[in-house]
Write an enzyme that holds these catalytic residues in place. Structure first.
Site, PDB file in Angstrom:
ATOM      1  N   LYS A  65       0.809  -1.223   0.000  1.00  0.00           N
ATOM      2  CA  LYS A  65       0.000   0.000   0.000  1.00  0.00           C
ATOM      3  C   LYS A  65       0.844   1.275   0.000  1.00  0.00           C
ATOM      4  CE  LYS A  65      -4.235  -1.685   2.137  1.00  0.00           C
ATOM      5  NZ  LYS A  65      -5.242  -1.438   3.182  1.00  0.00           N
ATOM      6  N   ASP A  99     -10.166   2.778   1.268  1.00  0.00           N
ATOM      7  CA  ASP A  99     -10.367   2.413   2.682  1.00  0.00           C
ATOM      8  C   ASP A  99     -11.081   3.544   3.423  1.00  0.00           C
ATOM      9  OD1 ASP A  99      -9.176  -0.091   2.587  1.00  0.00           O
ATOM     10  OD2 ASP A  99      -7.180   0.680   3.055  1.00  0.00           O
TER      11      ASP A  99
END
Ligand code: ATR
Length: 273
Positions: A65, A99
């Site tokens: 990420k 997210d």
């Protein structure tokens, strides 16, 4: 046929393939969602290769990420959060962070309005960073508590109306809180909570990002204290919904994706290791 996928290492137990493929089936989209496990040093080649092969979109999970940040264009939110979990290849490969929207939509879905709310966030890792911005952007005051206090303090300098703390003062920090979010891995496949039971009251809504097990020790304690609870499958669902909608331009079949996720999770052994 369109190809989407997930890059991580490991990705063995990912629920994203069944969740996304259920959505493709529901909407009659001719696509597959597959997992890839490149070696960390091959990440750049993997992104370039995916682009060359016409892959439409990739999700990123641990350990990629942050590593992918210098390899793609970034939208404003991914840049602020400092983490990418979704890349689209429409034009130059661009990194997004779903997210944050996933956390916001999980709360909204449960009619939790965080505008003006006092939120306590435990955790300042990748997921914690995304949730901190989601809460602040939705109008909450965010109290970040993390095992490594400096990480919380540092994150708080980047997030509007946020303060950073260690875990020692959780009881005090939670005294007037409306919303509590656990963004640590505590409770994952273990019967342990990051929060002392006595700090939980019926005035709280408690959201966990851990989804194995679905009812963590924290959520069980919260339920027994009369608090509202939102399990970790909701954020997993809505980050996927956001990625799906970004990639396909279509409204995601949320119900079908949710049923698929929960079906997969309920089929797993709930036993702790
Ligand atoms: P993710 O991307 O899933 O957020 P991460 O970046 O490794 O993963 O962050 C993990 C988070 O869980 C961190 O906030 C970590 O605290 P530290 O910053 O102190 O490492 C927290 N965490 C992990 N194990 C923990 C434990 N046993 N007790 C308390 N916090 C823990």
């Amino acid at each position: 046929m369109d190809v989407y996928g997930l890059l991580g290492n490991p990705v063995t137990h990912s629920l994203s393939p069944p969740m996304h493929e259920a959505a493709y089936r529901e909407l009659g989209i001719d696509a597959r969602y597959v997992t890839f496990e490149p070696e960390p040093e091959a990440l750049e080649a993997a992104i370039t290769g995916a682009d060359a092969l016409g892959i439409r979109g990739l999700n990123m999970t641990i350990p990629f990420k942050r590593e992918v940040l210098p390899l793609v264009e970034l939208d404003e939110l991914a840049d602020r959060i400092g983490a990418v979990n979704t890349i689209d290849f429409d034009g130059r490969p661009t990194g997004h962070n779903t997210d944050a929207a996933g956390a916001r939509r999980a709360l909204e879905h449960h009619d939790v309005d965080v505008d003006g709310a006092r939120a306590v966030l435990i955790g300042a890792g990748g997921a914690g960073r995304a949730i901190a911005f989601a809460l602040a952007d939705a109008g909450a005051t965010v109290t970040i508590a993390n095992r490594t206090e400096e990480r919380a303090v540092e994150l708080a300098t980047a997030v509007p109306r946020a303060t950073g703390h260690g875990l020692d003062d959780l009881n005090d920090l939670l005294a007037n809180a409306d919303v509590l979010v656990n963004a640590t891995s505590v409770g994952m496949e273990e019967d342990r909570s990051p929060v002392p039971t006595e700090a939980l009251t019926r005035h709280l809504t408690v959201m966990d990002i851990v989804y194995r097990p679905l009812e963590t020790r924290l959520l069980r304690d919260a339920r027994e204290a009369g608090a509202g609870t939102i399990d970790g499958a909701w954020m997993l669902l809505f980050q996927g919904v956001e990625a799906f909608e970004r990639w396909t331009g279509q409204e995601a079949p949320v119900e079908v994706m949710n049923e698929t996720l929960r079906g997969e999770l309920s089929g797993e052994s709930g036993a702790f290791k």
